[in-house]
Write a protein that holds these residues in place. Structure first.
Motif, PDB file in Angstrom:
ATOM      1  N   ALA A 193       0.818  -1.212   0.000  1.00 34.00           N
ATOM      2  CA  ALA A 193       0.000   0.000   0.000  1.00 34.00           C
ATOM      3  C   ALA A 193       0.852   1.264   0.000  1.00 34.00           C
ATOM      4  O   ALA A 193       0.373   2.349  -0.366  1.00 34.00           O
ATOM      5  CB  ALA A 193      -0.932  -0.011   1.201  1.00 34.00           C
ATOM      6  N   LEU A 194       2.114   1.118   0.412  1.00 41.99           N
ATOM      7  CA  LEU A 194       3.027   2.268   0.460  1.00 41.99           C
ATOM      8  C   LEU A 194       4.037   2.251  -0.683  1.00 41.99           C
ATOM      9  O   LEU A 194       5.024   2.983  -0.663  1.00 41.99           O
ATOM     10  CB  LEU A 194       3.780   2.265   1.794  1.00 41.99           C
ATOM     11  CG  LEU A 194       2.920   2.333   3.054  1.00 41.99           C
ATOM     12  CD1 LEU A 194       3.776   2.114   4.296  1.00 41.99           C
ATOM     13  CD2 LEU A 194       2.180   3.662   3.140  1.00 41.99           C
ATOM     14  N   ASP A 198       8.663   6.684  -1.388  1.00 40.81           N
ATOM     15  CA  ASP A 198       9.957   6.232  -0.876  1.00 40.81           C
ATOM     16  C   ASP A 198       9.972   6.363   0.641  1.00 40.81           C
ATOM     17  O   ASP A 198       9.377   7.294   1.207  1.00 40.81           O
ATOM     18  CB  ASP A 198      11.096   7.064  -1.466  1.00 40.81           C
ATOM     19  CG  ASP A 198      11.250   6.856  -2.965  1.00 40.81           C
ATOM     20  OD1 ASP A 198      10.993   5.725  -3.423  1.00 40.81           O
ATOM     21  OD2 ASP A 198      11.603   7.820  -3.667  1.00 40.81           O
ATOM     22  N   ALA A 199      10.656   5.440   1.290  1.00 41.89           N
ATOM     23  CA  ALA A 199      10.767   5.505   2.745  1.00 41.89           C
ATOM     24  C   ALA A 199      11.608   6.700   3.157  1.00 41.89           C
ATOM     25  O   ALA A 199      12.543   7.101   2.447  1.00 41.89           O
ATOM     26  CB  ALA A 199      11.398   4.220   3.280  1.00 41.89           C
ATOM     27  N   SER A 200      11.279   7.277   4.294  1.00 45.79           N
ATOM     28  CA  SER A 200      12.083   8.385   4.811  1.00 45.79           C
ATOM     29  C   SER A 200      13.523   7.923   4.984  1.00 45.79           C
ATOM     30  O   SER A 200      13.772   6.868   5.586  1.00 45.79           O
ATOM     31  CB  SER A 200      11.531   8.856   6.158  1.00 45.79           C
ATOM     32  OG  SER A 200      10.228   9.366   6.016  1.00 45.79           O
ATOM     33  N   PRO A 201      14.500   8.696   4.476  1.00 46.76           N
ATOM     34  CA  PRO A 201      15.895   8.244   4.530  1.00 46.76           C
ATOM     35  C   PRO A 201      16.458   8.136   5.934  1.00 46.76           C
ATOM     36  O   PRO A 201      17.398   7.381   6.173  1.00 46.76           O
ATOM     37  CB  PRO A 201      16.627   9.319   3.716  1.00 46.76           C
ATOM     38  CG  PRO A 201      15.742  10.528   3.775  1.00 46.76           C
ATOM     39  CD  PRO A 201      14.351  10.001   3.816  1.00 46.76           C
ATOM     40  N   ARG A 244       7.016   8.318   6.271  1.00 45.87           N
ATOM     41  CA  ARG A 244       7.473   8.061   7.647  1.00 45.87           C
ATOM     42  C   ARG A 244       7.100   6.643   8.080  1.00 45.87           C
ATOM     43  O   ARG A 244       7.941   5.909   8.636  1.00 45.87           O
ATOM     44  CB  ARG A 244       6.860   9.094   8.596  1.00 45.87           C
ATOM     45  CG  ARG A 244       7.138   8.806  10.063  1.00 45.87           C
ATOM     46  CD  ARG A 244       6.405   9.799  10.963  1.00 45.87           C
ATOM     47  NE  ARG A 244       4.982   9.833  10.722  1.00 45.87           N
ATOM     48  CZ  ARG A 244       4.111   8.928  11.178  1.00 45.87           C
ATOM     49  NH1 ARG A 244       4.548   7.904  11.920  1.00 45.87           N
ATOM     50  NH2 ARG A 244       2.818   9.030  10.918  1.00 45.87           N
ATOM     51  N   ILE A 245       5.852   6.265   7.843  1.00 44.61           N
ATOM     52  CA  ILE A 245       5.385   4.944   8.264  1.00 44.61           C
ATOM     53  C   ILE A 245       6.140   3.844   7.529  1.00 44.61           C
ATOM     54  O   ILE A 245       6.541   2.836   8.132  1.00 44.61           O
ATOM     55  CB  ILE A 245       3.865   4.816   8.028  1.00 44.61           C
ATOM     56  CG1 ILE A 245       3.105   5.776   8.935  1.00 44.61           C
ATOM     57  CG2 ILE A 245       3.406   3.380   8.275  1.00 44.61           C
ATOM     58  CD1 ILE A 245       1.633   5.925   8.579  1.00 44.61           C
ATOM     59  N   LYS A 246       6.363   4.029   6.234  1.00 40.59           N
ATOM     60  CA  LYS A 246       7.075   3.011   5.459  1.00 40.59           C
ATOM     61  C   LYS A 246       8.488   2.819   5.999  1.00 40.59           C
ATOM     62  O   LYS A 246       8.950   1.680   6.183  1.00 40.59           O
ATOM     63  CB  LYS A 246       7.126   3.398   3.981  1.00 40.59           C
ATOM     64  CG  LYS A 246       7.803   2.350   3.104  1.00 40.59           C
ATOM     65  CD  LYS A 246       7.720   2.714   1.630  1.00 40.59           C
ATOM     66  CE  LYS A 246       8.316   1.614   0.755  1.00 40.59           C
ATOM     67  NZ  LYS A 246       8.187   1.941  -0.699  1.00 40.59           N
ATOM     68  N   GLY A 247       9.177   3.913   6.254  1.00 36.75           N
ATOM     69  CA  GLY A 247      10.533   3.804   6.779  1.00 36.75           C
ATOM     70  C   GLY A 247      10.574   3.117   8.123  1.00 36.75           C
ATOM     71  O   GLY A 247      11.422   2.246   8.373  1.00 36.75           O
ATOM     72  N   THR A 248       9.644   3.493   9.011  1.00 33.51           N
ATOM     73  CA  THR A 248       9.604   2.898  10.350  1.00 33.51           C
ATOM     74  C   THR A 248       9.236   1.420  10.283  1.00 33.51           C
ATOM     75  O   THR A 248       9.821   0.585  10.990  1.00 33.51           O
ATOM     76  CB  THR A 248       8.596   3.650  11.238  1.00 33.51           C
ATOM     77  OG1 THR A 248       8.943   5.040  11.270  1.00 33.51           O
ATOM     78  CG2 THR A 248       8.604   3.103  12.654  1.00 33.51           C
TER      79      THR A 248
END
Length: 318
Positions: A193-194, A198-201, A244-248
């Motif tokens: 879904a994400l 891109d994930a937060s670096p 933010r959610i994807k990176g975490t």
């Protein structure tokens, strides 16, 4: 005073206060709890064998106490000192080894090294049962990873093992492995879904996830934090929130070896295990199901959906 068998050298740790699971109980009572009696030649129930006599047909070495071999507990202390040093960070083992094996390791290693700390952290795991029966070679129900990989992916096996706290018993069943696969479907569904962001670096693992792992490796609680992130992923609308959610989510899952594949590879069955279903076959089944739904043949549609689910493919109807 009882006489020690020839060649047997025992050490008493009555004056050495170990601090393992038998704290607050006498060692005599610990022996009784194990269904054992302290051997009659011991001066104290806490005595243990350092050097065991060997008959001519058994391995042995000459020593001041006669020909013999190291006691069971001594072997571990010697190997640890030689290969890892006097003090190690982590020592693991089954819960059944706390007494007397690990208590005796602590006593002999600490006394031999002038009081130096032997182990900083002890991790004792609960038993693994198979369909509510203890896993044992004698029973013939030992599970091997290469056999389990024929049933499910490596990540599903890992998640199934993490579903219980390591100190608690784990009842291994085929249904449990299926549940682990479905749980991964939810996590990979959240990652998919994400996929457009891109994930937060600078992403770091979730604080609640880390707090759970710092709490004696509380993996069930850590998994709850991971699924909370998956829930947030499925409802997030703002791009910054999604990043933010994807990176975490990915940073947290990576710490326990999950979400290591591309979501599309996971759902297509084209996983790193190299054992997934044929993508062309999957596409044919999906097309046939779409045709069945268009024709309002819901029985056939449900049958195909169940067949796809058995192959590890989860369809989400709009």
């Amino acid at each position: 005073m009882p006489t020690l068998p020839k060649g047997m050298y025992c050490s008493t740790c009555r004056a050495f206060p170990t601090t393992a699971a038998c704290r607050g109980a006498t060692r005599t009572n610990c022996w009784r709890a194990r269904g054992s009696k302290s051997p009659p030649y011991k001066r104290d129930a806490s005595d243990f064998v350092l050097w065991k006599p060997s008959t001519p047909d058994l391995p042995g070495w000459d020593s001041p106490w006669g020909r013999g071999r190291p006691g069971w507990h001594l072997e571990c202390s010697c190997m640890i000192e030689k290969h890892l040093g006097r003090t190690i960070d982590i020592h693991g083992g089954g819960i059944d080894l706390v007494f007397p094996h690990h208590e005796n390791e602590i006593a002999q290693s600490t006394c031999a090294h002038g009081g130096d700390t032997f182990v900083r952290y002890w991790l004792h795991n609960g038993f693994v049962n198979v369909d509510r029966e203890k896993m044992s070679k004698s029973i013939g129900n030992v599970l091997l990873v290469h056999e389990l990989l024929k049933q499910a992916s490596g990540e599903a096996i890992r998640l199934a093992l993490l579903s219980a706290h390591y100190r608690q018993p784990l009842d291994w069943t085929d249904d449990g492995l299926d549940r682990a696969t479905k749980m991964l479907d939810r996590l990979y569904g959240a990652a998919r879904a994400l996929s457009e962001v891109d994930a937060s670096p600078d992403a770091a693992p979730d604080p609640d996830f880390i707090a759970a792992l710092n709490d004696d490796l509380n993996t069930p609680k850590a998994m709850a934090a991971l699924f909370e992130l998956a829930r947030q992923a499925n409802v997030a609308t703002a791009e910054d929130d999604k990043r933010r959610i994807k990176g975490t989510l990915l940073a947290s899952a990576a710490l326990i070896g999950l979400l290591e594949q591309d979501p599309e590879d996971w759902f297509s069955g084209n996983s790193d295990d190299g054992d997934g279903p044929d993508p062309a076959e999957i596409e044919t089944l999906i097309e046939a199901r779409n045709d069945a739904r268009a024709a309002k043949d819901f029985a056939e549609s449900d049958r195909i959906r169940d067949e796809l689910s058995a192959k590890g493919i989860l369809l989400e109807d709009g």
